[in-house]
Design a protein around this motif. Structure first.
Motif, PDB file in Angstrom:
ATOM      1  N   TRP A  10      -0.970  -2.933  -2.038  1.00  0.00           N
ATOM      2  CA  TRP A  10      -2.362  -2.569  -2.299  1.00  0.00           C
ATOM      3  C   TRP A  10      -3.232  -3.454  -1.411  1.00  0.00           C
ATOM      4  N   PRO A  11      -3.646  -2.918  -0.273  1.00  0.00           N
ATOM      5  CA  PRO A  11      -4.359  -3.731   0.709  1.00  0.00           C
ATOM      6  C   PRO A  11      -5.607  -4.418   0.170  1.00  0.00           C
ATOM      7  N   HIS A  15      -4.235  -7.639   1.251  1.00  0.00           N
ATOM      8  CA  HIS A  15      -4.709  -7.687   2.632  1.00  0.00           C
ATOM      9  C   HIS A  15      -3.597  -7.318   3.609  1.00  0.00           C
ATOM     10  N   GLY A  16      -2.728  -6.401   3.175  1.00  0.00           N
ATOM     11  CA  GLY A  16      -1.664  -5.891   4.036  1.00  0.00           C
ATOM     12  C   GLY A  16      -0.437  -6.769   4.126  1.00  0.00           C
TER      13      GLY A  16
END
Length: 113
Positions: A10-11, A15-16
């Motif tokens: 969940w970016p 944050h990736g």
């Protein structure tokens, strides 16, 4: 978990950080990637109260009010329930709710409903 297709990156929060693992799982079609699905955050956005203001559960103003109104406290009996809406909420949301529907017809606390 992400690499094995059992969770999503969940970016918004990661944050990736797990994007590579998710790409690997998606490419290999493992876990949840075997089929198709809506990402939970997309589904919630599409079904939020802001999008569907007329779809309040149990005819109440908001989901928050429902959460404040009822809780799955153990040892509930029909004599302790004050409305049919409340009985239906327990039936649908609590693990023990089925005991309120003794004859299994889908109507809880028939003396109240």
């Amino acid at each position: 978990m992400v690499e094995h297709g059992r969770a999503l990156d969940w970016p918004r929060y990661s944050h990736g950080a797990y994007a590579q693992q998710q790409t690997k799982a998606e490419t290999a079609k493992v876990g949840i990637w075997i089929g198709t699905f809506d990402k939970p955050w997309d589904w919630r956005e599409q079904h939020s109260e802001a999008t569907n203001p007329t779809k309040s559960p149990l005819g109440l103003i908001s989901r928050r009010q429902v959460a404040q109104s009822y809780s799955c406290q153990p040892r509930r009996f029909c004599r302790q329930i004050s409305s049919c809406e409340e009985a239906r909420w327990y039936l649908a949301n609590c693990s023990w709710g089925s005991k309120l529907d003794r004859d299994g017809d889908g109507i809880p606390c028939e003396g109240v409903c």
